[in-house]
Design an enzyme around this catalytic site. Structure first.
Site, PDB file in Angstrom:
ATOM      1  N   TYR A   1     -26.096  20.480  37.329  1.00  0.00           N
ATOM      2  CA  TYR A   1     -25.058  19.938  38.200  1.00  0.00           C
ATOM      3  C   TYR A   1     -23.702  19.904  37.499  1.00  0.00           C
ATOM      4  O   TYR A   1     -23.625  19.958  36.279  1.00  0.00           O
ATOM      5  CB  TYR A   1     -25.423  18.530  38.699  1.00  0.00           C
TER       6      TYR A   1
ATOM      7  N   CYS B   1     -19.546  16.748  33.059  1.00  0.00           N
ATOM      8  CA  CYS B   1     -18.732  15.742  33.728  1.00  0.00           C
ATOM      9  C   CYS B   1     -17.293  15.741  33.244  1.00  0.00           C
ATOM     10  O   CYS B   1     -16.566  14.796  33.457  1.00  0.00           O
ATOM     11  CB  CYS B   1     -19.357  14.365  33.578  1.00  0.00           C
TER      12      CYS B   1
ATOM     13  N   HIS C   1      -1.324  11.586  30.802  1.00  0.00           N
ATOM     14  CA  HIS C   1      -2.105  10.455  31.311  1.00  0.00           C
ATOM     15  C   HIS C   1      -1.898  10.277  32.809  1.00  0.00           C
ATOM     16  O   HIS C   1      -2.853  10.147  33.583  1.00  0.00           O
ATOM     17  CB  HIS C   1      -1.710   9.185  30.562  1.00  0.00           C
TER      18      HIS C   1
ATOM     19  N   ASN D   1     -14.149  17.705  28.332  1.00  0.00           N
ATOM     20  CA  ASN D   1     -12.785  17.351  27.921  1.00  0.00           C
ATOM     21  C   ASN D   1     -12.747  17.132  26.405  1.00  0.00           C
ATOM     22  O   ASN D   1     -11.974  17.768  25.689  1.00  0.00           O
ATOM     23  CB  ASN D   1     -12.316  16.051  28.590  1.00  0.00           C
ATOM     24  N   ASP D   2     -13.592  16.211  25.946  1.00  0.00           N
ATOM     25  CA  ASP D   2     -13.583  15.920  24.517  1.00  0.00           C
ATOM     26  C   ASP D   2     -14.169  17.067  23.714  1.00  0.00           C
ATOM     27  O   ASP D   2     -13.725  17.330  22.601  1.00  0.00           O
ATOM     28  CB  ASP D   2     -14.363  14.630  24.238  1.00  0.00           C
TER      29      ASP D   2
ATOM     30  N   LYS E   1       0.048  49.246  47.937  1.00  0.00           N
ATOM     31  CA  LYS E   1       0.676  49.791  49.133  1.00  0.00           C
ATOM     32  C   LYS E   1       0.223  51.216  49.381  1.00  0.00           C
ATOM     33  O   LYS E   1      -0.111  51.594  50.512  1.00  0.00           O
ATOM     34  CB  LYS E   1       2.208  49.725  48.956  1.00  0.00           C
TER      35      LYS E   1
ATOM     36  N   SER F   1     -25.153  15.224  29.509  1.00  0.00           N
ATOM     37  CA  SER F   1     -24.005  15.516  30.357  1.00  0.00           C
ATOM     38  C   SER F   1     -22.889  15.999  29.435  1.00  0.00           C
ATOM     39  O   SER F   1     -22.456  15.262  28.544  1.00  0.00           O
ATOM     40  CB  SER F   1     -23.585  14.262  31.114  1.00  0.00           C
TER      41      SER F   1
ATOM     42  N   ARG G   1     -21.726   5.581  32.308  1.00  0.00           N
ATOM     43  CA  ARG G   1     -21.433   5.709  30.877  1.00  0.00           C
ATOM     44  C   ARG G   1     -21.034   4.358  30.321  1.00  0.00           C
ATOM     45  O   ARG G   1     -20.139   3.707  30.876  1.00  0.00           O
ATOM     46  CB  ARG G   1     -20.295   6.708  30.667  1.00  0.00           C
TER      47      ARG G   1
ATOM     48  N   MET H   1      11.423  46.746  42.190  1.00  0.00           N
ATOM     49  CA  MET H   1      12.455  47.349  43.032  1.00  0.00           C
ATOM     50  C   MET H   1      12.043  47.304  44.496  1.00  0.00           C
ATOM     51  O   MET H   1      10.901  47.569  44.838  1.00  0.00           O
ATOM     52  CB  MET H   1      12.733  48.792  42.649  1.00  0.00           C
TER      53      MET H   1
ATOM     54  N   GLY I   1      10.305  40.808  41.857  1.00  0.00           N
ATOM     55  CA  GLY I   1      11.157  41.363  40.813  1.00  0.00           C
ATOM     56  C   GLY I   1      11.117  42.883  40.782  1.00  0.00           C
ATOM     57  O   GLY I   1      11.965  43.535  40.176  1.00  0.00           O
TER      58      GLY I   1
ATOM     59  N   ARG J   1      -1.808  44.741  55.569  1.00  0.00           N
ATOM     60  CA  ARG J   1      -2.470  44.150  54.402  1.00  0.00           C
ATOM     61  C   ARG J   1      -3.175  42.892  54.848  1.00  0.00           C
ATOM     62  O   ARG J   1      -2.859  42.349  55.916  1.00  0.00           O
ATOM     63  CB  ARG J   1      -1.454  43.840  53.308  1.00  0.00           C
TER      64      ARG J   1
ATOM     65  N   ARG K   1       9.395  53.215  48.076  1.00  0.00           N
ATOM     66  CA  ARG K   1       8.970  51.833  47.813  1.00  0.00           C
ATOM     67  C   ARG K   1       8.133  51.776  46.537  1.00  0.00           C
ATOM     68  O   ARG K   1       7.340  52.670  46.268  1.00  0.00           O
ATOM     69  CB  ARG K   1       8.081  51.318  48.945  1.00  0.00           C
TER      70      ARG K   1
ATOM     71  N   ARG L   1     -17.174   5.669  34.647  1.00  0.00           N
ATOM     72  CA  ARG L   1     -16.557   5.250  33.382  1.00  0.00           C
ATOM     73  C   ARG L   1     -16.343   3.754  33.389  1.00  0.00           C
ATOM     74  O   ARG L   1     -15.403   3.258  34.037  1.00  0.00           O
ATOM     75  CB  ARG L   1     -15.223   5.972  33.185  1.00  0.00           C
TER      76      ARG L   1
ATOM     77  N   GLY M   1     -19.508  16.523  28.133  1.00  0.00           N
ATOM     78  CA  GLY M   1     -18.163  15.985  28.311  1.00  0.00           C
ATOM     79  C   GLY M   1     -17.198  17.027  27.787  1.00  0.00           C
ATOM     80  O   GLY M   1     -16.759  16.985  26.650  1.00  0.00           O
TER      81      GLY M   1
END
Lengths: 884, 884
Positions: free
Chosen positions: B862, B842, B455, B778-779, B26, B774, B617, B106, B104, B339, B95, B561, B776
């Site tokens: 990619y 992927c 899941h 996640n795993d 501000k 590729s 895959r 003031m 939260g 703003r 302010r 998959r 993976g």
């Protein structure tokens, strides 16, 4: 080489020991013996390259090879003054001989070259027609069996009929004419079974035998053996063709086998047996009892002197104890074969140490002479090798040592009986952490399921208990108190024995021999200690383990798993209370009960390890491992619901089931464990640290110098710097509180286990806080390879090993390219931040010689392993220096 | 700086926009506006450094700061021609203003400086005693509340009593005298509640207010907000003190708020409201209805012209749409605040594109103006923001979009009803792979358990279905066909709506707005496409997914998959047959049934992706996921045993239970899956490859050019070179067989997923065989961090995030130091062996903007993500270029 022309055949005199690759073990050995002037019957070797070329040519012997064989036959004829198929006939033996000896390969064919014509010449020369005919029938029988593939029983039947007809008991009682008739019968069988005549051209015999040797390289038994032992298929086998000598020409002839020292104990006494006027088969057949070699001194003093001299020469040349086959032909000694003798672990140690004392080998060589894994035998009780055993079944040799005891299915019952000094054997389909107290109480463990890295196996090895796993012939019906082995019923309480070194399961009690650590054993290890750079610590969780570890040479504790202290039967309910606590207050109450128990354990351990570093890992395993079995609970709740009786009980069990379910995890290995517990429940770690430092303070108050207490507090399963920073603060705060109250200064280290790939990648960050890293290679292997040890063993890992997709079980031998590479990265990063960081390893690999070699070369400071692996690790660490 | 003396206070005119760090958002804004000549009431800013110094000094204002405040007050007095506490009183607003705005903190205090004396001066000046008194009572109320911590209800009670006493409905109807009495009452309350008098020294008021702002930095709400948003605690807040201007002096005065464009749609029309003769609170309070800004043109044409001019100036200066607060005091326009305006996703896109068209910003800047994640809103149906909703509960916003449907508990039933065109909502405690067909059939998914990566959440996101997870207020009693929300009972079949973007669960049907891809949306993405280096592919498992992906701009499929094809309800029994087959023959029979189904799927996918690469895959998940529920089976067997009826059935169920148990794994994530299945059951992979190539052949026969079919066969979960070599052979053999029969040439690639740390370490070896990698992630995240996604979410991960042990959920945003470091190693090693190796990713991270930035910088070719994330990924990839 195989596609080109070249030298496919070597006379013995042309070769030498170093040509094992080309000539095979036996061929190189015969060549070497010839070279150093030992009396070896002349012969030649067809090379392993020829074997490979034979396969590449579609199992055909090609002209160049045939020609070289012919040339060498001519040489043999010249050397012996005999002729192949002639009047003074040359007879030869044909033997397989790969670089590495293996079962399933074609056996020896003796007396090749015998025909109806040459057999008469042999009879004349030996003046023993019976002997000649016996040679002939043996040759036909063996040749027909291994070369022509005629089933052996046909020949046995003929012999049996002949014995019956002559009304004699043994073949030895058959006369020359009987044997001549037998030969005729044999030849008829061959004609009938193969549709052709038995070959009476000695050259045809020889070429067929050579082909048979080559073909046996790919027979199923040899192929499986190579798979199991990871021997490449393209090593190939050589073929040795050697002039026959005869130990049965007269009483100045004989045959025997001998070791230059005792293969059982290593005592430096020639040990073996011989028979006068006999062939090798006679010794093996057991018809005549061979006589101890010592008696030869009286019977044939000249020959004996010559033999002792040869033994000395052989040991001096080969610089190791030899296993010798010899024949005496008409007063002349021939050495048929010598090789480094197979020996027991005890003999290996004694021979190695004695050879040093005799000035034959150096200490370094002695260290290389004993395979570290062998030592295991010396550290455990074993079954008296003389005992007669009733072996019921075989399982996997999961933890060495032998044990005898009453079969007990239930771990509680095992503990109870053990407390009454009854020796028990815990027999279960598989074990879980709930059974630890039962394993501890038992003499040994036998399971019907699970592999070498199953829970039972790992825990038993850790405790030094004998264990046989995965004994599939065993079925347990605990409800009926019965078990079945191959369908035979036995009652619980039956006495069984197990041999964890071989996997044997034996009915009844067996005589056991206690381990004895000989002076030579201790001397060898003292040499190892002087040589090695790696320190060796123990994984030990109890005062008893710690004491044992010190006795076996541990230089500290590298891993004290505090959760094992929780697994005592008396403590499990308290631990459960702690886990199921709904509030911090409840949890603290349970912990207050645990604290004094933990403190006493720590005190005992620290006392045993006075002056040595002790690494204590704070609580690690998933909490739900301490909870009741979910399936049993499910069935109980189901039953209570159906019966509708005690509503209060049902509610209580339902609530417990809910909690068990809530704590259950899809993949507990990757779940809420290690420092993740410590972060969410810092009060647990705080309690443990308090117990550790209270123990230390009490010891100091009892007179142990503070500087003799070398505590290393280890935080498990750290992956992020923030985890370690928070946990270190918990440790420091709890330690400071205890020490402040005691008014004591006690330096200690805080470090972390490196058991996640991420920890390796951010080791530089972790080393900001960690004063030491201890690689937990068990878990690091699981996460790096993505293998759950519990699952892989029973599922795909055996397949992988069988098909050589993996070179070794990565839970036994550290995976250098994956896990090892991460270890190296972590070491480098750790040292970058903190050059003097202490680096060790405390996975099971810490006791594996091949892995120790890697850890040495990577530059770790210490390995830590279960107490019984310590001598092995000490030796392996020294060998790593020598090999590096 | 904080420990030293320095400049703690800046006049607006001394600062500028770049000083946000020091002056707060501000303050910097006010400074910047002053600097560029906008009409801003004069004021000054106390810096964030002063805030930190205040805390370091134990929450004390120190002399130097006090002096600087005084100096600036004097400046304000001079500038305004007023005096603080004087006859022509200076009133100020106070302010808070941190660098990042947060709840939260003031709130504003207006009219500070009012005292019994100055209030009369204000009354005189404004000729409005009621206004002056109202200012006073508001000031006291607010000051007492936020500075003196007197509970607000005391004041509300007094006002209520006064209204009742005067028999009026609103405060606006209270007269000046009433308000004077209210002020007296207020002051009494302050005296009673605080034990001291309300401060009537304006300077004391100011200093107390400054302290209150500083203190509010550490109030619980702000602290939690910073935790959640990972804002450092030591940023601190600035304090802005500004001369008051009054919009309520007369009818040439007023106040309002405006956006320079529509924040809802982005239309370039000034949008906002104003009230004449009013203060800001009047707008907020809603007592008088504000009027659309357009009417100002008639009412105050001069001011309006000035305002439009200011808007233009502001946009030109800030180069973005602004959100402005303004006041008109006696015909003079003041800008209180401006703003960058908050805006909907639709507005963000339109404004960005329009500003480019208007020549204000460049295309690159436009790309940086739209947060990729925002686009999600535009790709899904959403609830009409105008609609009145009966929100029953909140869950986690697990997958964006809104859905309405009949509640159904059972996935089979969901599929059944959906086939009758009934819109259903699948409502379950949690979902498993058994429920996939139900999720597919439903409009959306609502679960009572599970987190953002459960899941249900993962599958729903993958399918682009709305999903609300972990709605704890929801209890399901499937047996009774009832569900309960906060105790209220509902029947299955009840219509609910869910808002997957906010987690709202709503009773009944709600009006939905369909997504609409505007020309601006498409234009922006076309700019992104021109900019980005990363290609964007889709994770798509069905022909429908593939078609959608192409529509959303996918440049191929990065992950198809095949196991998802197995999860169709009609196929599961066949898959079970395949898994439970006792012999190869049985298995082959089951596979023969599956083959044509798989082939048809592949055909559809390849057709949709003509000309684009398609990575398929081979089978990956643990087989036991396809098997019946173990607990249910256990109970069934138990029941059958008890009832003792149909022995045949019991046997069959017992056998099934045995098999389920045998296939069950301790840690399925680390179990017998991926290529480990393919190695042990090569026939399964062979069947899949056959189906793939048969599909391709059929397409070619139907007229698609062979070179338009770009197959990439991917082997999952490879850790060792030998695995890949064997699997590649299976692929090549099966492909060759199909192509040979068809007489066709069809080039294709074989590659591997890199999802194990070991694969990263031996990527050089893998690249010998692999033509592409590729990642993976996640795993790879699970194994690198040792986290089971299924478990971590519900257990320790929320704790970790809350306590900032982790900077972000590693399953949402890729862990750069761990997983990212491994990815870099693997890329480097892979390229060493095969410089032109194709490299992609992927995992779910492929659709996460922050992760995409990393993948771009690491140099991947990619990313692949679920279809609905594709536009996001396209934009994020372009922004990565711009940020790099």
């Amino acid at each position: 080489m195989s596609g080109q022309s070249g030298q496919w055949v070597y006379r013995f005199a042309e070769g030498r020991a170093e040509m094992k690759n080309l000539l095979g073990g036996k061929g190189a050995n015969l060549a070497e013996m010839s070279r150093v002037g030992l009396p070896v019957p002349p012969g030649f070797t067809i090379t392993t390259a020829a074997c490979n070329a034979y396969y590449e040519r579609g199992r055909q012997i090609w002209p160049e090879l045939a020609q070289q064989i012919e040339e060498n036959l001519a040489y043999l004829e010249k050397e012996t003054g005999r002729s192949f198929g002639g009047d003074k006939p040359l007879l030869v033996s044909v033997r397989s001989g790969a670089m590495i000896s293996m079962p399933g390969m074609m056996d020896t064919i003796l007396n090749l070259g015998l025909t109806p014509k040459t057999v008469e010449a042999l009879a004349a020369e030996s003046s023993d027609r019976r002997f000649a005919m016996d040679c002939f029938r043996r040759f036909i029988q063996m040749f027909a069996d291994v070369v022509l593939k005629v089933e052996s029983y046909h020949f046995e039947n003929i012999l049996t009929e002949k014995r019956n007809a002559r009304n004699v008991r043994t073949d030895a009682e058959l006369q020359a004419e009987d044997l001549a008739e037998v030969v005729e019968e044999f030849l008829k069988v061959v004609r009938r079974e193969t549709g052709t005549e038995f070959p009476f051209d000695p050259r045809e015999q020889l070429f067929l035998a050579v082909k048979a040797v080559f073909d046996s390289w790919h027979n199923p038994r040899a192929t499986v053996y190579r798979q199991i032992n990871r021997i490449p298929d393209d090593l190939g086998t050589a073929v040795n063709v050697q002039a026959m000598v005869f130990g049965n020409l007269n009483n100045q002839s004989g045959t025997g086998v001998a070791f230059t020292r005792s293969p059982a104990t290593g005592e430096p006494v020639i040990y073996g047996e011989y028979l006068l006027n006999a062939q090798g088969e006679d010794v093996v057949a057991g018809i005549r009892t061979p006589r101890p070699i010592a008696e030869m001194a009286q019977e044939l003093p000249e020959i004996y002197k010559q033999f002792v001299d040869v033994c000395r020469k052989l040991e001096a040349h080969y610089r190791d104890m030899q296993d010798i086959e010899f024949t005496i032909e008409n007063g002349k000694l021939y050495i048929l074969q010598t090789r480094n003798a197979k020996r027991t672990a005890a003999a290996a140690v004694k021979v190695a140490v004695d050879l040093v004392r005799e000035g034959v080998i150096s200490k370094d060589e002695a260290l290389l002479r004993v395979e570290p894994d062998q030592l295991d035998q010396l550290l455990h009780r074993r079954i008296d090798p003389e005992a007669k055993l009733n072996v019921l079944a075989y399982g996997l040799p999961a933890s060495p040592g032998a044990a005898t005891g009453k079969v007990v299915f239930d771990p509680d019952r095992a503990q109870e009986l053990a407390s009454e000094n009854v020796a028990v054997l815990l027999v279960r389909s598989e074990t879980t952490p709930d059974d630890i107290h039962g394993i501890k109480a038992a003499q040994g463990v036998l399971t019907s399921r699970g592999g070498m890295t199953s829970h039972a196996a790992v825990v038993a090895r850790g405790m030094g208990k004998p264990c046989v796993c995965g004994c599939e012939a065993l079925k347990i019906d605990a409800a009926k108190g019965k078990f079945y082995i191959d369908g035979q019923e036995y009652a619980e309480g039956e006495v069984l024995s197990i041999d964890g070194a071989t996997g044997r399961v034996i009915l009844g009690e067996v005589p056991l021999i206690d381990p004895e650590l000989t002076p030579e054993f201790k001397e060898l290890l003292s040499w190892a200690d002087a040589k090695r750079r790696l320190r060796v610590r123990a994984n030990a969780d109890t005062p008893d383990d710690a004491a044992l570890a010190v006795e076996l040479g541990a230089e500290g504790i590298g891993l004290c798993r505090t959760e094992h202290m929780f697994m005592d039967k008396a403590r499990v309910p308290v631990v459960q209370k702690m886990i199921l606590a709904a509030t911090l207050k409840e949890r603290e109450a349970a912990m207050a009960e645990l604290l004094p128990m933990q403190k006493d354990d720590f005190k005992g351990i620290l006392q045993a390890m006075t002056g040595l570093p002790v690494t204590i890992r704070l609580l690690d395993p998933p909490l739900h491992e301490f909870l009741p079995n979910r399936e049993a609970l499910l069935l109980e709740v189901d039953r209570l619901r159906r019966e509708g009786g005690d509503g209060q009980l049902l509610l209580q069990r339902e609530e417990l089931l809910l909690k068990v379910r809530a704590l259950a995890e899809q993949n507990p290995m990757l779940g809420h464990r290690g420092c993740r517990l410590g972060l969410v429940y810092p009060e647990i770690y705080s309690m443990q640290v308090t117990a550790i430092f209270q123990a230390a303070v009490e010891l100091v108050n009892e007179g142990i110098a503070a500087e003799q207490i070398k505590l290393e507090i280890m935080i498990p399963l750290v992956g992020h710097g923030a985890e370690l920073a928070r946990m270190k603060k918990v440790v420091d705060d709890a330690a400071a509180a205890v020490l402040k109250e005691a008014g004591l200064e006690l330096p200690y280290l805080v470090g972390t286990m490196i058991e996640l790939p991420r920890a390796c990648m951010v080791a530089d960050e972790l080393a900001q806080e960690a004063e030491f890293f201890s690689f937990g290679t068990n878990d690091l292997t699981q996460t790096t390879l993505g293998y759950s040890r519990d699952d892989a063993e029973g599922k795909f890992l055996p397949f992988y090993l069988e098909h050589k997709i993996l070179p070794a079980n990565p839970f036994m031998e550290v995976d250098r390219d994956g896990v090892g590479a991460l270890v190296r990265i972590a070491m480098e990063k750790g040292r970058k931040t903190r050059p003097d960081i202490k680096l060790g390893i405390c996975g099971e690999h810490g006791g594996d010689p091949a892995s120790i070699e890697f850890f040495h070369s990577a530059g770790l400071h210490y390995v830590s392993c279960s107490p019984y692996r310590i001598p092995i690790a000490r030796l392996a660490a020294a060998r790593a220096v020598l090999k590096g």
